[in-house]
Write an enzyme that holds these catalytic residues in place. Structure first.
Site, mmCIF file in Angstrom:
data_model
loop_
_atom_site.group_PDB
_atom_site.id
_atom_site.type_symbol
_atom_site.label_atom_id
_atom_site.label_comp_id
_atom_site.label_asym_id
_atom_site.label_seq_id
_atom_site.Cartn_x
_atom_site.Cartn_y
_atom_site.Cartn_z
ATOM 1 N N SER A 151 -3.211 5.486 1.113
ATOM 2 C CA SER A 151 -3.845 4.378 0.370
ATOM 3 C C SER A 151 -4.611 4.961 -0.808
ATOM 4 O O SER A 151 -5.002 6.143 -0.766
ATOM 5 C CB SER A 151 -4.823 3.653 1.297
ATOM 6 O OG SER A 151 -5.680 2.795 0.572
ATOM 7 N N TYR A 164 -11.896 3.433 7.519
ATOM 8 C CA TYR A 164 -10.523 3.198 7.026
ATOM 9 C C TYR A 164 -10.159 4.287 6.005
ATOM 10 O O TYR A 164 -9.106 4.918 6.099
ATOM 11 C CB TYR A 164 -10.427 1.804 6.391
ATOM 12 C CG TYR A 164 -9.075 1.525 5.772
ATOM 13 C CD1 TYR A 164 -7.973 1.245 6.588
ATOM 14 C CD2 TYR A 164 -8.888 1.556 4.390
ATOM 15 C CE1 TYR A 164 -6.724 1.000 6.028
ATOM 16 C CE2 TYR A 164 -7.654 1.312 3.827
ATOM 17 C CZ TYR A 164 -6.570 1.029 4.655
ATOM 18 O OH TYR A 164 -5.331 0.796 4.093
#
Ligand code: NAP
Length: 277
Positions: A151, A164
């Site tokens: 990501s 995350y």
């Protein structure tokens, strides 16, 4: 098979007969990648927990032989069994896409320990177990390609997404080491850094998303991302960012985290980088 001057095999070109295993195939990015693979003639192993969705997807994808493989990627034995079953039924494995992931946002001190464990088990360990299982047949065959879906948050972690971001940075570090370890094995590896993509990743927490998160109308199309990813695989690229500006953020952050913060404040407002000193 032809080798180049350095003795390397050509990159895996996705086409008719390519055997690809995709985790998180029931939704979003994984589903779009599975679709783009099937459109190019690949046979796809579809892994996720939702068995009914995988069955329906296998039936609706173009081409034959797509295999629903319900499994929890956090459970090593389940991933190993799914990869082994697909490899046996397809007669080999050319491409693996370690994509399954979950996200829970919010201030770190308010994040339930169970959420920390789930993100760690699925995003990080799930990637490790998937890649570990898939490398066995690919290295033995001397050919294949690994995709790790990280990501933009793996390049520069964001407030309200500390855990995350950490799981996504772990994937990045893992892939960066494997680029080198796999040299000479015939197996390539591409790290994918998506920005905000229109999927259901945050559907469970829409009301709690931080101010810096745009999502919604500004989120990228998963099919366009999947096409860019498959082009990067065909070129054996080490990494691909989608949209491209995500890659620029990683470069700037690598040079100067403060400069990256200033850019983010400009693009996303003060909540993206509150500390100035
Ligand atoms: N969307 C974005 O803006 C964005 C941005 C950057 C990176 N990413 C990354 O892209 C990847 C895919 O996310 P997405 O946006 O496509 O989200 P999504 O639509 O929610 O899809 C997530 C997929 O992961 C699967 N999954 C979740 N937990 C699993 C488990 N324990 N075992 C097996 N499969 C599991 C889900 O299927 P089941 O629920 O059926 O198991 C689903 O197929 C993630 O790694 C995410 O971090 C997304």
């Amino acid at each position: 098979m032809l080798v180049d001057g350095a003795g390397r095999l050509p990159p895996v070109e996705v086409g008719a007969g390519t055997r690809a295993f995709v985790t998180g195939a029931s939704s979003g990015i994984g589903r779009a990648v599975a679709r783009q693979l099937a459109l190019r003639g690949a046979r796809v192993g579809l892994a996720a927990r939702s068995a009914a969705e995988l069955e329906a997807l296998a039936a609706e994808l173009p081409g034959d032989g797509h295999l629903p493989l319900p499994c929890d990627v956090a459970e090593r034995a389940q991933v190993e069994a799914a990869v082994a079953r697909f490899t046996a039924e397809a007669g080999g494995l050319d491409l693996v896409v370690a994509n399954a992931g979950v996200a829970f946002y919010g201030p770190f001190r308010e994040l339930a320990p169970e959420r920390v464990e789930q993100m760690t088990a699925v995003n990080w360990l799930g990637t490790v177990w998937t890649v570990r299982a898939a490398l066995e047949p690919m290295v033995a065959a001397g050919r294949g390609h690994v995709v790790v879906v990280s990501s933009g948050a793996g390049q520069r972690s964001f407030p309200d997404a500390a855990v995350y971001g950490a799981t996504k940075a772990a994937q990045r570090a893992f892939g960066e080491a494997l680029w080198h370890e796999l040299d000479g094995t015939g197996v390539g590896l591409t790290l994918l850094y998506p920005g905000e993509v229109a999927t259901r990743l945050h559907d469970h927490e829409k009301g709690r998303m931080p101010v810096w998160y745009h999502g919604g109308d500004r989120a990228a199309d998963p099919d366009a991302l999947a096409e860019a990813l498959l082009a990067a695989v065909a070129a054996d690229r080490r990494a691909v960012a989608f949209p491209r500006i995500v890659g620029l953020l990683g470069v700037v952050h690598g040079l100067s985290p403060r400069l990256a913060d200033a850019v983010l404040r400009r693009l996303r407002g003060p909540t993206a980088a509150p500390r100035r000193g």
